[in-house]
Design a protein around this motif. Structure first.
Motif, short mmCIF file in Angstrom:
data_model
loop_
_atom_site.label_atom_id
_atom_site.label_comp_id
_atom_site.label_asym_id
_atom_site.label_seq_id
_atom_site.Cartn_x
_atom_site.Cartn_y
_atom_site.Cartn_z
N UNK A 184 24.97 -8.55 35.54
CA UNK A 184 24.79 -7.62 34.42
C UNK A 184 24.56 -6.19 34.92
N UNK A 185 23.75 -6.05 35.99
CA UNK A 185 23.57 -4.73 36.60
C UNK A 185 24.92 -4.18 37.08
N UNK A 186 25.66 -5.03 37.78
CA UNK A 186 26.95 -4.61 38.33
C UNK A 186 27.92 -4.23 37.20
N UNK A 187 27.93 -5.02 36.15
CA UNK A 187 28.80 -4.73 35.01
C UNK A 187 28.48 -3.36 34.42
N UNK A 188 27.19 -3.06 34.21
CA UNK A 188 26.81 -1.78 33.60
C UNK A 188 27.19 -0.59 34.49
N UNK A 189 27.04 -0.74 35.79
CA UNK A 189 27.43 0.35 36.70
C UNK A 189 28.93 0.55 36.67
N UNK A 190 29.68 -0.54 36.71
CA UNK A 190 31.14 -0.42 36.68
C UNK A 190 31.62 0.10 35.33
N UNK A 191 30.94 -0.30 34.26
CA UNK A 191 31.30 0.18 32.92
C UNK A 191 31.08 1.69 32.81
N UNK A 192 30.11 2.20 33.57
CA UNK A 192 29.82 3.64 33.54
C UNK A 192 30.80 4.42 34.42
N UNK A 193 31.08 3.91 35.61
CA UNK A 193 31.93 4.65 36.55
C UNK A 193 33.42 4.39 36.34
N UNK A 194 33.74 3.16 35.88
CA UNK A 194 35.14 2.72 35.74
C UNK A 194 35.91 2.95 37.05
N UNK A 195 35.19 2.69 38.14
CA UNK A 195 35.80 2.89 39.45
C UNK A 195 35.05 2.02 40.46
N UNK A 196 35.78 1.09 41.10
CA UNK A 196 35.14 0.16 42.02
C UNK A 196 34.51 0.88 43.22
N UNK A 197 35.18 1.91 43.71
CA UNK A 197 34.66 2.63 44.87
C UNK A 197 33.35 3.35 44.53
N UNK A 198 33.31 4.04 43.38
CA UNK A 198 32.09 4.76 42.97
C UNK A 198 30.95 3.78 42.68
#
Length: 295
Positions: A6-20
């Motif tokens: 869930x933490x990972x999902x929220x970060x990816x949902x915010x950045x929309x970039x795997x590298x960031x």
């Protein structure tokens, strides 16, 4: 279910970039990808989809952001609440000590106490003088003082904390001097660093060397530093050299019998945590005596 997903999902949902996202949460891109796949499998929905230029949230993903934020928020609030509850449920002792006690004894004793009694926290107050009155007025649980107690309101115990010796600068010339009187003629005597024994000690010194010059310095640590700087001599507890100070040394008495230094432990009542503190402190002093730091 793994909360990390869930933490990972929220970060990816915010950045929309795997590298960031990888830089933010210090997790490799393949690991992020795997966690998102696991979460999608768990929910049986697709959370992200590839846009024309970059990654984007699916419809289900946009909706799920709200639920993931709520879940993480509830979890963090729960962790914070239970930690606060645990801290509040701990017994706490308020202990008032002099700067001298704090500098030379408490820094060694408190780690021993916390290791032995982790369920009890300590609030340490450092006060220059009138510690017993401070204990009365501010309702401290324990007072550790070098001033002889006068009140009958508290239980008091006397502990011999240190042998006192004449402390002198470590110079080649001083090694040739063997008696206290020779030092009294050469140096100012830095007095006043103990609330009890100095008046009597000054009389003895003046009887031996009438022209002795005295300078009041009421702090043991400052006195120690002045002696190390060859600015005077003083009577100090022998364990002030326990850290390996090489610029001063103690003269064995030849003409004046040095006083003893006492510490008094005053306690308000016999609660378990107070008894544990007192017993551990008494044991600490005993072991320090055996090591030779306290006599």
């Amino acid at each position: 279910m793994n909360l990390d997903w869930y933490y990972t999902f929220l970060v990816l949902a915010k950045t929309l970039n795997y590298h960031k996202a990888s830089e933010q949460i210090h997790l490799s891109e393949p690991s992020i990808y795997k966690q998102i796949r696991n979460l999608e499998y768990h929910l049986n929905v697709k959370l992200f989809e590839k846009g024309k230029k970059k990654l984007q949230l699916s419809k289900a993903g946009k909706e799920f952001v709200i639920y993931a934020q709520r879940l993480i928020g509830d979890y963090e609030q729960g962790v914070s609440s239970i930690r606060l509850f645990n801290e509040k449920s701990k017994a706490q002792l308020t202990v008032v000590v002099s700067p001298y006690i704090a500098t030379y004894l408490m820094y060694k004793f408190l780690p021993i106490f916390f290791e032995a009694v982790p369920q009890v926290s300590v609030a340490l107050q450092i006060v220059e003088k009138n510690l017993e009155r401070q204990m009365e007025e501010k309702n401290y649980d324990i007072c550790i003082s070098r001033e002889e107690p006068y009140s009958k309101k508290f239980s008091a115990e006397e502990i011999c904390e240190g042998t006192i010796r004449l402390c002198v600068p470590n110079t080649p010339e001083n090694k040739l001097l063997t008696e206290e009187g020779q030092f009294f003629e050469k140096y100012k005597v830095l007095s006043g660093n103990h609330p009890v024994y100095w008046e009597n000690l000054k009389r003895k010194i003046s009887d031996l060397v009438p022209d002795t010059k005295f300078m009041e310095v009421n702090d043991v640590q400052v006195t120690e530093k002045l002696v190390a700087l060859n600015q005077g001599i003083s009577y100090l507890p022998t364990y002030v050299l326990s850290d390996g100070e090489q610029q001063i040394y103690f003269l064995e008495p030849a003409q004046i019998l040095p006083p003893l230094s006492f510490t008094y432990i005053l306690t308000k009542d016999n609660r378990d945590e107070i008894v544990m503190f007192k017993n551990l402190f008494r044991d600490f002093i005993r072991k320090e005596q055996q090591k030779g730091n306290v006599h």
